[in-house]
Design an enzyme around this catalytic site. Structure first.
Site, PDB file in Angstrom:
ATOM      1  CE  LYS A  70      -5.795  -7.942  -2.000  1.00 15.82           C
ATOM      2  NZ  LYS A  70      -5.369  -7.533  -0.683  1.00 15.82           N
ATOM      3  CE  LYS A 103     -13.415  -3.127   0.880  1.00 15.87           C
ATOM      4  NZ  LYS A 103     -12.666  -3.279   2.114  1.00 15.87           N
ATOM      5  CE  LYS A 159      -4.450  -1.528   1.602  1.00 17.51           C
ATOM      6  NZ  LYS A 159      -5.545  -1.422   2.559  1.00 17.51           N
TER       7      LYS A 159
HETATM    8  P1  TYM Z   1     -10.601  -5.553   3.942  1.00 12.95           P
HETATM    9  O1  TYM Z   1     -11.605  -4.517   4.262  1.00 12.95           O
HETATM   10  O2  TYM Z   1      -9.535  -5.240   2.962  1.00 12.95           O
HETATM   11  O3  TYM Z   1     -11.341  -6.856   3.424  1.00 12.95           O
HETATM   12  C1  TYM Z   1     -12.422  -7.434   4.140  1.00 12.95           C
HETATM   13  C2  TYM Z   1     -12.321  -8.948   4.074  1.00 12.95           C
HETATM   14  O4  TYM Z   1     -12.360  -9.370   2.716  1.00 12.95           O
HETATM   15  C3  TYM Z   1     -11.235 -10.219   2.449  1.00 12.95           C
HETATM   16  N1  TYM Z   1     -10.797  -9.984   1.068  1.00 12.95           N
HETATM   17  C4  TYM Z   1     -10.686 -10.945   0.154  1.00 12.95           C
HETATM   18  N2  TYM Z   1     -10.909 -12.267   0.207  1.00 12.95           N
HETATM   19  C5  TYM Z   1     -10.711 -12.981  -0.927  1.00 12.95           C
HETATM   20  N3  TYM Z   1     -10.294 -12.419  -2.100  1.00 12.95           N
HETATM   21  C6  TYM Z   1     -10.056 -11.093  -2.197  1.00 12.95           C
HETATM   22  N4  TYM Z   1      -9.674 -10.543  -3.344  1.00 12.95           N
HETATM   23  C7  TYM Z   1     -10.247 -10.287  -1.036  1.00 12.95           C
HETATM   24  N5  TYM Z   1     -10.118  -8.965  -0.774  1.00 12.95           N
HETATM   25  C8  TYM Z   1     -10.449  -8.801   0.517  1.00 12.95           C
HETATM   26  C9  TYM Z   1     -10.179  -9.781   3.443  1.00 12.95           C
HETATM   27  O5  TYM Z   1      -9.229 -10.810   3.655  1.00 12.95           O
HETATM   28  C10 TYM Z   1     -11.007  -9.490   4.663  1.00 12.95           C
HETATM   29  O6  TYM Z   1     -11.267 -10.667   5.385  1.00 12.95           O
HETATM   30  N6  TYM Z   1      -7.453  -5.528   7.834  1.00 12.95           N
HETATM   31  C11 TYM Z   1      -8.762  -5.978   7.375  1.00 12.95           C
HETATM   32  C12 TYM Z   1      -9.913  -5.463   8.213  1.00 12.95           C
HETATM   33  C13 TYM Z   1      -9.794  -5.706   9.669  1.00 12.95           C
HETATM   34  C14 TYM Z   1      -9.955  -6.943  10.339  1.00 12.95           C
HETATM   35  C15 TYM Z   1      -9.829  -6.650  11.727  1.00 12.95           C
HETATM   36  C16 TYM Z   1     -10.206  -8.235   9.917  1.00 12.95           C
HETATM   37  C17 TYM Z   1      -9.558  -4.767  10.617  1.00 12.95           C
HETATM   38  N7  TYM Z   1      -9.583  -5.330  11.868  1.00 12.95           N
HETATM   39  C18 TYM Z   1      -9.903  -7.659  12.694  1.00 12.95           C
HETATM   40  C19 TYM Z   1     -10.296  -9.231  10.882  1.00 12.95           C
HETATM   41  C20 TYM Z   1     -10.156  -8.942  12.248  1.00 12.95           C
HETATM   42  C21 TYM Z   1      -8.955  -5.491   5.946  1.00 12.95           C
HETATM   43  O7  TYM Z   1      -8.337  -4.567   5.499  1.00 12.95           O
HETATM   44  O8  TYM Z   1      -9.956  -6.123   5.285  1.00 12.95           O
END
Ligand code: TYM
Length: 332
Positions: A194, A197, A111
């Site tokens: 990947k 968003k 990032k």
């Molecule tokens: P975030 O918001 O980027 O994504 C949310 C969830 O979606 C999953 N994900 C994917 N899974 C499969 N293929 C993809 N292309 C893909 N893109 C995203 C992510 O793995 C995630 O599970 N750091 C985390 C948010 C967070 C969090 C937490 C998660 C903050 N605190 C505590 C678990 C526990 C994040 O940026 O997810």
């Protein structure tokens, strides 16, 4: 006691990867666990967000949780910023985590890119806040996509070091739950990247709010290769786009890649893509429509978040009090 915690950032468009890698599993886990699902707005602001869009995206992610089938009465749904204990515990974890640990985080490197010196400090210490989210509730299981695995390893390191430094067995070592055949959904335009968003091309992803026409068009235009589909997953090696689409099909059809390959053995992509589009529309169409219905009445969505905040705060405040005691922060 087993408790599930997970979070989704309210930044940009929720997509099929978020659904298959995370949200769909959130729904399934509520059969077995007590679950806390958080819209992590404090994580989102580690990159600049337009304030009005941030508010709107927070409601959209909440609506996605509800539309996918999470029961807000049985489970807790809230937004992170409304429970200040997350940020407070993150501070304590900044004092536990080591600079070297954070420097190894691949998500930060990706990032921040070449402009590392210009990245926000928040982006760098992001994994400490994520550990705080989870450990504040002493959650034991965390459903995520593959890309969050390294952050959960760091969460375990923090829990372990905290327990060791203070001579307690307070925090559990969390188990990642990386479930299904689509734990890393790739871009529809490039099978080696990947689905994300923030990809500037909307054709790279299927958004949860896309209508049937958009979904079908994006799948029809998805990058492929000239070979017909193989009869078994071994034949997907070296074919990232085919592998990705078969993985998506298998996940949506709730079957394995083996079975998906058997079904489409020798088929051309045109035939397969039609079946995939139909399957995607039948799942996401329903969720998108329900999201639109919910967002037409933000009063209800806000009431879910308010109720969740009250219930999350009760657990968080009690645990933070115990943590203060362990660390030696005096309550006079
Ligand atoms: P975030 O918001 O980027 O994504 C949310 C969830 O979606 C999953 N994900 C994917 N899974 C499969 N293929 C993809 N292309 C893909 N893109 C995203 C992510 O793995 C995630 O599970 N750091 C985390 C948010 C967070 C969090 C937490 C998660 C903050 N605190 C505590 C678990 C526990 C994040 O940026 O997810």
């Amino acid at each position: 006691m087993n408790r599930v915690f997970s979070g989704v950032q309210p930044s940009g468009n929720l997509h099929l990867g978020n659904y298959l890698g995370a949200i769909r599993n959130f729904v399934r886990l509520q059969e077995e666990y007590e679950c806390i699902y958080c819209v992590v707005d404090l994580h989102a602001i580690t990159m600049w967000q337009d304030p009005a869009e941030l508010r709107s995206n927070t409601r959209t992610v909440t609506a996605a949780f509800l539309a996918a089938g999470i029961d807000p009465k049985a489970q807790i749904i809230f937004n992170q910023s409304q429970v200040p204990a997350h940020a407070e515990l993150a501070w304590i974890f900044h004092c536990v985590a080591r600079l070297g640990w954070l420097s190894r985080m691949t998500q930060f490197k990706e990032k921040a890119g070449k402009k590392r010196e210009n990245a926000s400090v928040g982006l760098y210490v992001y994994p400490d806040l994520m550990a705080a989210d989870i450990l504040l509730y002493k959650a034991t299981h965390v459903p995520v996509g593959e890309d969050q695995k390294q952050h959960l390893e760091l969460c375990r390191d923090i829990a372990q070091k905290f327990n060791h430094d203070f001579g307690v067995a307070y925090f559990p070592l969390v188990e990642p739950l990386i479930l299904g055949e689509a734990t890393r959904v790739m871009s529809l335009r490039d099978g080696t990247r990947k689905m994300s968003k923030s990809d500037p091309s909307d054709y790279s992803r299927i958004n949860l709010t896309d209508d049937a026409t958009a979904i079908a068009r994006k799948i029809r235009r998805a990058k492929t290769d000239p070979e017909p589909l193989p009869g078994s997953p071994e034949g997907l090696r070296g074919r990232p786009e085919a592998d990705n689409l078969i993985g998506i099909y298998a996940a949506l059809a709730d079957t394995s890649k083996e079975e998906a390959c058997r079904r489409f053995d020798g088929a051309q992509f045109s035939t397969f893509k039609e079946a995939l589009a139909e399957l995607t529309v039948s799942t996401l169409g329903r969720i998108g429509a329900e999201m639109r219905r919910l967002l037409a009445d933000p009063g209800y969505v806000d009431s879910v978040l308010r109720d969740g905040r009250a219930r999350a705060s009760a657990i968080a405040e009690a645990n933070l009090g115990e943590i203060h005691g362990i660390v030696g922060l005096l309550r006079p």
